[in-house]
Write an enzyme that holds these catalytic residues in place. Structure first.
Site, PDB file in Angstrom:
ATOM      1  N   SER A 337     -49.690 -16.048  67.743  1.00  0.00           N
ATOM      2  CA  SER A 337     -49.632 -17.525  67.859  1.00  0.00           C
ATOM      3  C   SER A 337     -48.422 -18.106  67.222  1.00  0.00           C
ATOM      4  O   SER A 337     -47.748 -17.638  66.353  1.00  0.00           O
ATOM      5  CB  SER A 337     -50.601 -18.204  66.982  1.00  0.00           C
ATOM      6  OG  SER A 337     -52.099 -17.890  67.219  1.00  0.00           O
ATOM      7  N   HIS A 426     -57.319 -22.661  64.320  1.00  0.00           N
ATOM      8  CA  HIS A 426     -57.855 -21.058  64.324  1.00  0.00           C
ATOM      9  C   HIS A 426     -58.579 -21.080  63.014  1.00  0.00           C
ATOM     10  O   HIS A 426     -59.632 -20.300  62.907  1.00  0.00           O
ATOM     11  CB  HIS A 426     -56.617 -20.208  64.415  1.00  0.00           C
ATOM     12  CG  HIS A 426     -56.384 -19.882  65.816  1.00  0.00           C
ATOM     13  ND1 HIS A 426     -56.949 -19.321  66.858  1.00  0.00           N
ATOM     14  CD2 HIS A 426     -55.039 -20.082  66.151  1.00  0.00           C
ATOM     15  CE1 HIS A 426     -55.915 -19.346  67.824  1.00  0.00           C
ATOM     16  NE2 HIS A 426     -54.915 -19.919  67.663  1.00  0.00           N
TER      17      HIS A 426
END
Length: 495
Positions: A337, A426
């Site tokens: 990410s 997340h």
């Protein structure tokens, strides 16, 4: 590695004269809407056109007539809006905002009746009345758009326009004497958001895999909507859709040709540390049946008008279930990410003399030995392949940046939520921060937003629920010992 994919077939576009005739027939006006690309922005449509639109809105708010009448009114409103210039769109939103809001006096009266209810039955009755009073006439107007084909996707595009126009200055006041672009239209936005939260609930969404054999028109949209790592060519796209790769998207039954959100996955042998390696077309294709790890390396929201509507967390969970069914040997589910806010945060801190003085002398010297005044831009220069930086200085820079990134992700918060939007997403889904990767994205964008750093969030299936609960209850963020060690180093510098 692949050949160019054939482009989609062309769709006939109605001539300008046909559009004008449709405009006049639907709205009863002989006025032309004007050139679609005129500069400066054209004035509002004629007073007669706006009179027809207002009548249409009033009848829709009153829910006059049956379903056929409602369909006709929505068709008229759509025909007007789709041909409107920005000035008319602003005015349209302003009319909805000002003239079709909730009745404050009625809401207050319903609240009074609820508070003064003498028994449970009276309280339930007052509660129902209060609930109905909070539904604005505007809500009833917008809800009727689902009665016509393409009505829902038209509303999605309408909200995208609203968000864009809210951030765009108006060229002046409208014919009716109001400046219609000052502070946006929060009531309209909120009603659209509420509708979309109902219509795009996860239970109504269909998960589909996008592959190289998907329609060319859909593949072109994947290229256009990719928001994390630009798809540079058809070969690049084909590489991302190869046998050891997967792309899944959510679709809605009323928008079957439009992906709402999609995720790209790599099936590999270990947790990835570089997006350039993942996307390298020269890398050999692996047998997905031998993969032990699924890396989620890009999640893109395809519809700007659905901003804020929760779909991403459901998409990841559904894809994990799909992958486990197809590849039961998978053991690890992780992301690679970006850290989109890191450079902005770091530059802001470096501008503070107290913070700058607390940082390692080697870093202060390194960032002073450049003609670039901004610290993060100087770092980007030192990270270029041919930069004249000594190995020990580069190692010091790496240790410092990774430690500061750990601090940024785990300590910089707004209330109990991480400042970084990707981290917030997340962690709220139950992931843990597994690793901070050095020079993981050496593209211009990767260097610009995070000095090339990327992170792995780990989705350990037996820990997701506990991680989510701890985050929701007290903002607790789980991180690996490796990341905690980096955090400790950054903490020592701050003492």
């Amino acid at each position: 590695m692949s050949t160019l994919h054939p482009s989609s077939s062309s769709v006939p576009v109605p001539s300008h004269s046909r559009v004008l005739r449709l405009w006049r027939r639907l709205l009863g006006s002989t006025d032309s809407p004007g050139s679609l690309h005129a500069e400066p922005e054209p004035a509002l449509a004629s007073s007669k056109t706006w009179k027809n639109i207002r009548q249409c809105l009033q009848a829709s708010a009153a829910q006059a007539g049956g379903e056929t009448a409602a369909r006709e009114r929505v068709a008229q409103l759509l025909a007007f809006y789709q041909q409107a210039h920005d000035a008319d769109k602003r005015q349209f939103f302003q009319v909805l905002e000002d003239e079709y809001r909730t009745d404050d006096a009625k809401v207050r009266e319903c609240i009074r009746q609820y508070l003064e209810a003498s028994d449970a039955a009276a309280q339930r009755k007052a509660e129902m009345a209060l609930d109905q009073s909070l539904e604005s006439p505007r809500w009833h107007i917008l809800r009727q758009f689902n009665l016509v084909p393409h009505g829902i996707d038209s509303l999605v595009r309408m909200r995208a326009d609203l968000l864009q126009l809210t951030s765009t200055p108006s060229s002046g006041a409208g014919k009716e004497g109001k400046n219609v672009a000052s502070a946006g239209w929060p009531g309209v936005d909120q009603d659209l958001f509420r509708l979309f939260s109902l219509w795009f609930d996860a239970g109504f969404l269909e998960l589909s895999r996008i592959g190289w054999g998907s329609p060319a028109s859909l593949l072109e949209k994947v290229i256009r909507y990719e928001a994390v790592h630009e798809i540079k060519s058809w070969n690049d796209l084909r590489n991302r859709l190869d046998s050891d790769r997967r792309c899944y998207a959510f679709f809605h039954g009323r928008m079957p040709e439009e992906p709402l959100i999609f995720v790209e996955v790599a099936l590999v042998q270990q947790v990835a540390a570089s997006v350039q390696t993942l996307l390298d077309e020269a890398e050999p294709t692996q047998d997905p049946g031998t993969a032990t790890t699924a890396i989620f390396y890009s999640i893109s929201n395809a519809q700007q008008g659905l901003r804020g509507v929760s779909m991403g967390e459901f998409l990841i969970k559904r894809v994990v279930e799909q992958l486990m069914h197809e590849f039961p040997q998978l053991q690890t589910f992780a992301t690679l990410s970006p850290v989109p806010g890191f450079n902005r945060w770091l530059q802001g801190r470096w501008n503070e003399p107290e913070y700058r003085a607390s940082q390692p002398k080697a870093i202060q010297k390194l960032l002073a030995d450049t003609t670039v005044p901004e610290a993060t831009k100087a770092i980007q220069q030192w990270l270029q392949p041919q930069a004249p930086i000594a190995r020990h200085a580069l190692a010091a820079l790496q240790e410092w940046l990774q430690g500061e990134c750990a601090w940024y992700l785990l300590h910089e918060k707004r209330q109990q939520h991480p400042l970084d939007a990707v981290a917030r997403f997340h962690f709220s889904n139950g992931a843990s921060l597994h690793r901070i990767n050095w020079l993981a994205d050496t593209s211009a964008n990767g260097l610009r937003q995070s000095c090339g750093l990327m992170v792995n969030y780990l989705y350990q299936l037996d820990e997701i629920d506990d991680n989510h609960r701890h985050y929701a209850e007290n903002g607790q963020l789980k991180a690996s010992p490796e990341v905690r060690k980096l955090l400790q180093t950054a903490l020592v510098r701050r003492k």
